[in-house]
Design a protein around this motif. Sequence first.
Motif, PDB file in Angstrom:
ATOM      1  N   ASP A 113    -147.756  48.474 -55.122  1.00 31.96           N
ATOM      2  CA  ASP A 113    -148.302  47.631 -54.252  1.00 31.96           C
ATOM      3  C   ASP A 113    -149.720  47.195 -54.752  1.00 31.96           C
ATOM      4  O   ASP A 113    -150.541  46.647 -53.910  1.00 31.96           O
ATOM      5  CB  ASP A 113    -148.335  48.420 -52.873  1.00 31.96           C
ATOM      6  N   GLN A 140    -148.674  42.045 -56.908  1.00 34.88           N
ATOM      7  CA  GLN A 140    -148.192  40.830 -55.815  1.00 34.88           C
ATOM      8  C   GLN A 140    -148.651  39.557 -56.473  1.00 34.88           C
ATOM      9  O   GLN A 140    -148.000  38.709 -56.358  1.00 34.88           O
ATOM     10  CB  GLN A 140    -149.033  41.117 -54.696  1.00 34.88           C
ATOM     11  N   VAL A 141    -149.840  39.442 -57.254  1.00 37.58           N
ATOM     12  CA  VAL A 141    -150.234  38.198 -57.715  1.00 37.58           C
ATOM     13  C   VAL A 141    -148.949  37.752 -58.843  1.00 37.58           C
ATOM     14  O   VAL A 141    -148.832  36.457 -58.731  1.00 37.58           O
ATOM     15  CB  VAL A 141    -151.493  38.300 -58.473  1.00 37.58           C
ATOM     16  N   ARG A 198    -145.853  38.441 -58.834  1.00 37.06           N
ATOM     17  CA  ARG A 198    -144.793  38.120 -58.049  1.00 37.06           C
ATOM     18  C   ARG A 198    -144.833  36.757 -57.652  1.00 37.06           C
ATOM     19  O   ARG A 198    -143.949  35.964 -57.671  1.00 37.06           O
ATOM     20  CB  ARG A 198    -144.204  38.954 -57.310  1.00 37.06           C
ATOM     21  N   GLN A 199    -146.070  36.377 -56.971  1.00 35.81           N
ATOM     22  CA  GLN A 199    -146.175  35.162 -56.625  1.00 35.81           C
ATOM     23  C   GLN A 199    -146.328  33.742 -57.426  1.00 35.81           C
ATOM     24  O   GLN A 199    -146.240  32.707 -57.134  1.00 35.81           O
ATOM     25  CB  GLN A 199    -147.695  35.147 -55.519  1.00 35.81           C
ATOM     26  N   LEU A 200    -146.495  34.334 -58.856  1.00 36.83           N
ATOM     27  CA  LEU A 200    -146.768  33.618 -59.769  1.00 36.83           C
ATOM     28  C   LEU A 200    -145.358  33.298 -60.280  1.00 36.83           C
ATOM     29  O   LEU A 200    -145.292  32.379 -61.336  1.00 36.83           O
ATOM     30  CB  LEU A 200    -147.885  33.841 -61.105  1.00 36.83           C
ATOM     31  N   GLY A 201    -144.391  33.796 -59.991  1.00 34.51           N
ATOM     32  CA  GLY A 201    -142.913  33.588 -60.403  1.00 34.51           C
ATOM     33  C   GLY A 201    -142.769  34.639 -61.790  1.00 34.51           C
ATOM     34  O   GLY A 201    -141.639  34.197 -62.355  1.00 34.51           O
TER      35      GLY A 201
END
Length: 354
Positions: free
Chosen positions: A335, A340-341, A343-346
């Motif tokens: 976590d 998380q960044v 993942r959000q950037l693909g």
Amino acid sequence: MSGIRTLGVLTSGGDCAGLNAVIRAVTHAAVLEQNWRVLGILDGSLGLIERPLRYRELHADAGDPLLLRGGGTFLGTVSHGDPFHFQMPDGSFRDRSQEFAAGARELGLDALVVIGGDGSMRIMTPLCQRAGLAMVGIPKTIDNDVTGTESAVGFATAVQLVADSLDRLQPTAASQHRVMVVEVMGRSAGHIALHGGIAGGADVIVLPELELSIEAMLEHIENQLQARRYGALVVIAEGARFPDAPDQPGAVGPWLAQTLQARGVESRCTVLGHLQRGGAPVAQDRLLASAFGVHAVKLLAEGRSGHMVSWQRSAVTEVAIGRIASSGPRLVCADDPLVQVARQLGIAIGRGRG
């Protein structure tokens, strides 16, 4: 208040950028602000164990600005040889902690600043206690895995090297429509891979702490290649684990590239290795080294030994060194905000292990 007249300083464990900047700051603060005598111990604890003793007196000119910019450590360092269980030339082991204590007494040391990682903190804490030395620790490691601090000296420079390498590899990946695998250091903790991978625009980041299957990686890479047609970048920490992968630094990256190649994806590997330890420290490491060195002397001057200098919430503070000595490495958590960044950037990065 502290009763200190002679201060020792040494570097212990693996080298990294910013060590000379720490020594410079410690010497400057101790000599010019406290009027202490400062002795630089050569090659870590060996300088006090071996005979004749190996050290050099550090004067105000140790504040030479060239030290701020220089890589490595001019005092030298060692990453082997536990003084409590020291391997001798004949293969036997001996407790040499009393020799360390005798060396400290011979030099008249009242306190010691130890610049090292979590392993050094665990070893040097009881060693200084046995020698009756006040001790303050300064965290340094490119792995950034020391508990109790958000950043250690050397980490920012290593991350910059990874990002710069990805900048150079991306055009060749695009030109030849291939995957470039970059192996970085990080035996148990993947902080370099995580930070460097995001900063360098990686498509896949493989960490020791998070599980990512070859199948999931392949699917992600193939989707990237079909969508963009300009190659892909994979960053993998040397301690990343796969069932059939070799468990040694410098091997998992080439293994992954060969595995991807065997599955029909043209791949090449670059192992950055010790390049991540060398070179001039970037600005962040120079700032951290300077702040850490000054704060270490301040703690000793106030009679507050038994602490490690720490960077938390954009400020220099300190933590009890016993907490560091009794803890394992600081790992990347599933976590973690930067996970998380990613993942959000693909970026494909995997999930927590079991």
